[in-house]
Write a protein that holds these residues in place. Structure first.
Motif, PDB file in Angstrom:
ATOM      1  N   LYS A 210     -19.448 -45.653  -3.508  1.00 29.93           N
ATOM      2  CA  LYS A 210     -19.690 -46.941  -2.829  1.00 29.93           C
ATOM      3  C   LYS A 210     -21.158 -47.030  -2.414  1.00 29.93           C
ATOM      4  CE  LYS A 210     -15.027 -47.372  -0.975  1.00 29.93           C
ATOM      5  NZ  LYS A 210     -14.218 -47.026   0.215  1.00 29.93           N
ATOM      6  N   THR A 211     -21.738 -45.906  -1.994  1.00 29.54           N
ATOM      7  CA  THR A 211     -23.157 -45.883  -1.598  1.00 29.54           C
ATOM      8  C   THR A 211     -24.061 -45.562  -2.781  1.00 29.54           C
ATOM      9  OG1 THR A 211     -22.328 -44.913   0.455  1.00 29.54           O
ATOM     10  CG2 THR A 211     -24.717 -45.014   0.192  1.00 29.54           C
ATOM     11  N   TYR A 212     -23.624 -44.629  -3.607  1.00 32.17           N
ATOM     12  CA  TYR A 212     -24.443 -44.201  -4.739  1.00 32.17           C
ATOM     13  C   TYR A 212     -23.664 -44.437  -6.026  1.00 32.17           C
ATOM     14  CZ  TYR A 212     -26.551 -41.724  -0.830  1.00 32.17           C
ATOM     15  OH  TYR A 212     -27.109 -41.417   0.374  1.00 32.17           O
ATOM     16  N   PRO A 213     -23.903 -45.587  -6.659  1.00 33.51           N
ATOM     17  CA  PRO A 213     -23.169 -45.856  -7.903  1.00 33.51           C
ATOM     18  C   PRO A 213     -23.475 -44.797  -8.970  1.00 33.51           C
ATOM     19  CG  PRO A 213     -24.403 -47.803  -7.155  1.00 33.51           C
ATOM     20  CD  PRO A 213     -24.846 -46.651  -6.310  1.00 33.51           C
ATOM     21  N   THR A 214     -22.494 -44.485  -9.781  1.00 33.75           N
ATOM     22  CA  THR A 214     -22.697 -43.530 -10.880  1.00 33.75           C
ATOM     23  C   THR A 214     -23.654 -44.152 -11.897  1.00 33.75           C
ATOM     24  OG1 THR A 214     -20.747 -44.433 -11.979  1.00 33.75           O
ATOM     25  CG2 THR A 214     -20.449 -42.426 -10.675  1.00 33.75           C
ATOM     26  N   PRO A 215     -24.355 -43.317 -12.675  1.00 26.97           N
ATOM     27  CA  PRO A 215     -24.305 -41.856 -12.677  1.00 26.97           C
ATOM     28  C   PRO A 215     -25.263 -41.255 -11.640  1.00 26.97           C
ATOM     29  CG  PRO A 215     -25.709 -42.636 -14.457  1.00 26.97           C
ATOM     30  CD  PRO A 215     -25.178 -43.858 -13.777  1.00 26.97           C
ATOM     31  N   PHE A 216     -24.976 -40.027 -11.230  1.00 22.88           N
ATOM     32  CA  PHE A 216     -25.891 -39.265 -10.366  1.00 22.88           C
ATOM     33  C   PHE A 216     -25.638 -37.778 -10.576  1.00 22.88           C
ATOM     34  CE2 PHE A 216     -22.284 -40.833  -7.726  1.00 22.88           C
ATOM     35  CZ  PHE A 216     -21.639 -39.639  -7.470  1.00 22.88           C
ATOM     36  N   TYR A 217     -26.637 -37.006 -10.172  1.00 25.80           N
ATOM     37  CA  TYR A 217     -26.486 -35.548 -10.147  1.00 25.80           C
ATOM     38  C   TYR A 217     -26.056 -35.129  -8.748  1.00 25.80           C
ATOM     39  CZ  TYR A 217     -28.464 -34.313 -14.678  1.00 25.80           C
ATOM     40  OH  TYR A 217     -28.672 -34.134 -16.019  1.00 25.80           O
ATOM     41  N   VAL A 218     -25.231 -34.092  -8.650  1.00 27.50           N
ATOM     42  CA  VAL A 218     -24.911 -33.465  -7.371  1.00 27.50           C
ATOM     43  C   VAL A 218     -25.298 -31.994  -7.457  1.00 27.50           C
ATOM     44  CG1 VAL A 218     -23.083 -32.805  -5.756  1.00 27.50           C
ATOM     45  CG2 VAL A 218     -22.953 -34.997  -6.939  1.00 27.50           C
ATOM     46  N   TYR A 219     -26.025 -31.515  -6.433  1.00 23.74           N
ATOM     47  CA  TYR A 219     -26.356 -30.086  -6.326  1.00 23.74           C
ATOM     48  C   TYR A 219     -25.703 -29.526  -5.068  1.00 23.74           C
ATOM     49  CZ  TYR A 219     -30.008 -31.776  -9.482  1.00 23.74           C
ATOM     50  OH  TYR A 219     -30.681 -32.388 -10.509  1.00 23.74           O
ATOM     51  N   ASP A 220     -25.221 -28.309  -5.167  1.00 22.72           N
ATOM     52  CA  ASP A 220     -24.467 -27.679  -4.079  1.00 22.72           C
ATOM     53  C   ASP A 220     -25.360 -26.657  -3.370  1.00 22.72           C
ATOM     54  OD1 ASP A 220     -22.768 -26.133  -2.509  1.00 22.72           O
ATOM     55  OD2 ASP A 220     -21.159 -26.098  -4.008  1.00 22.72           O
ATOM     56  N   GLU A 221     -25.864 -27.037  -2.194  1.00 24.79           N
ATOM     57  CA  GLU A 221     -26.820 -26.179  -1.464  1.00 24.79           C
ATOM     58  C   GLU A 221     -26.217 -24.816  -1.123  1.00 24.79           C
ATOM     59  OE1 GLU A 221     -28.492 -27.829   2.125  1.00 24.79           O
ATOM     60  OE2 GLU A 221     -29.411 -25.915   2.685  1.00 24.79           O
TER      61      GLU A 221
END
Ligand SMILES: *Cc1c(COP(=O)(O)O)cnc(C)c1O
Length: 423
Positions: free
Chosen positions: A18-29
């Motif tokens: 809802k805030t960040y429409p796809t596509p996006f990368y996710v990194y796991d800190e």
């Protein structure tokens, strides 16, 4: 078969999108930190060990800052990468500058910032001296040629453009010493995505034996050797990760057999791993927008190879999962494709997956290195942004998606207006 992990549920993704429409990368800190600590702990058997993270793998200063916190340095291949490392607080000799076909101004920037300059060729000794001046510490990149077997991505060393030959290294250290250089290091980089631990131990042996030969032939005692990058990750679920402790123990064994009896202990050990540090802890999240049934069944995504080009470029395997359908039977055979006007724009070819419908999230695994970084704008494709899943579970945008303004940013609009009016 170990399951491929993704830190977010379908419900969490729905909320996020809802805030960040796809596509996006996710990194796991949390996962990146844990992995960095494991590397450090395994290699703490070598006093003064430094891992210089290869910035090109994930050139984002937020990530570099996390790695700097964990004690890592950086390996930079260009002026912009030096700036990124500097921005993240990685300074001076914590930076290696390993470049090739380097312009004088980039050598100068590296020298001014106090980075360890790693020369790629014998002729660069004079080039550096003439244009910039020689620093106190110099590293030289060794290409072992036919001494070392090839590897799928990087090819055979004797066909690679990088580094000095064996005799050139010996001559090079003689010359550098004559010119007043005081501190010396030896580097090599002969593998990419290599999961076989023995390959990396063998690389260490080649460098250690060469360090002894260099001492005997030139009197130069090396301060450290840099084993380069190239440690692989298990892209396929059935593959196994490299065990850092076993690798460090294997290198230690060779160190004890070669370096210690030659009287060269202590010799510093450095690495410049990229892929293995962040690769498994980054995901490309897209959505299926179309299904298409012709001679094959296609799933069309709202992403494309401009966001992740490894499958198109190398035919590389990236695991794909469908959040919410983790336990559904994988009984459909799909080509999962992007929107670029290139027929090799496929994230997966003839892959068995659960039945996918438009709107489903499609997660591409092991995209945390050489992923977003290799993106491009061909076809007017706008590259996607990057999100960092913090250790407290919150989500921090660490790069927004590109806009058409970014795409046009290199055009001089005022000049264009004039040109339009006059022609
Ligand atoms: C690409 C590269 C690395 C990092 O390689 P990985 O396969 O990501 O570990 C390290 N050093 C040099 C010189 C490189 O070109």
């Amino acid at each position: 078969m170990p399951a491929k992990n993704f830190p977010l549920s379908k419900t969490q993704l729905e909320e996020l999108a809802k805030t960040y429409p796809t596509p996006f990368y996710v990194y796991d800190e949390a996962a990146i930190r844990k992995n960095a600590q494991a590397v450090k702990s395994a290699f703490s058997v070598f006093p003064g060990f430094i891992e210089h993270f290869a910035v090109k793998a994930l050139p984002n200063p937020f990530i570099l800052k996390i790695l700097a916190d964990e004690g890592f340095g950086a390996d930079c291949s260009s002026y912009p990468e030096l700036l990124l490392a500097d921005m993240a607080g990685i300074k001076g000799e914590k930076m290696m500058f390993t470049s090739n076909e380097t312009p004088a101004r980039e050598f100068k920037a590296a020298r001014d910032m106090g980075a360890v300059i790693n020369l790629d060729d014998f002729t660069h000794i004079e080039f550096l001296e003439k244009n910039v001046g020689l620093p106190e510490l110099i590293s030289c990149r060794y290409n072992p040629g036919p001494l070392k077997g090839g590897n799928a991505i990087i090819g055979k060393p004797e066909e690679a453009k990088y580094g000095f030959t064996r005799e050139q290294i010996v001559e090079g250290f003689r010359l550098l010493k004559e010119k007043g250089v005081k501190r010396f290091a030896l580097h090599t980089m002969v593998a990419s995505n290599e999961l076989n631990m023995d390959y990396h131990i063998e690389t260490a042996r080649i460098l250690f034996e060469f360090a002894v030969e260099i001492k005997n032939r030139t009197g130069v005692r090396l301060e450290f050797v840099n084993l380069g990058g190239g440690v692989g990750i298990p892209y396929r679920p059935e593959q196994e990760a490299v065990d850092y402790s076993k690798l460090a123990a294997g290198i230690m064994q060779v160190y004890n057999a070669v370096i210690v009896p030659a009287g060269l202990d202590p010799l510093g050990i450095r690495t410049e791993w990229g892929r293995v540090i962040t690769g498994p802890y980054g995901w490309l999240v897209a959505r299926a927008v179309h299904t298409k049934s012709i001679y094959r069944e296609y799933i069309g995504l709202d992403s494309c190879m401009a966001d992740l080009m490894r499958p198109a470029l190398y035919g590389a395997y990236h695991h794909i999962s469908i959040p919410g359908k983790e336990t559904a039977p994988a009984d459909e055979t799909y080509d999962v494709v992007g929107s670029l006007c290139e027929n090799n724009d496929k994230f997966a070819v003839q892959r068995l997956l659960p039945k996918i419908v438009p709107g489903d999230f499609v997660v591409v695994h092991d995209a945390g290195a050489h992923g977003r970084a290799m993106g491009f704008n061909y076809n007017g494709k706008l590259r996607c942004g990057e999100l960092l899943l913090r250790t407290d579970g919150s989500m921090l945008p660490v790069r927004r998606s590109e806009t058409v303004q970014d795409y046009f940013a290199t055009l001089d609009m005022a000049a264009l207006d004039k040109f339009m009016a006059a022609n």
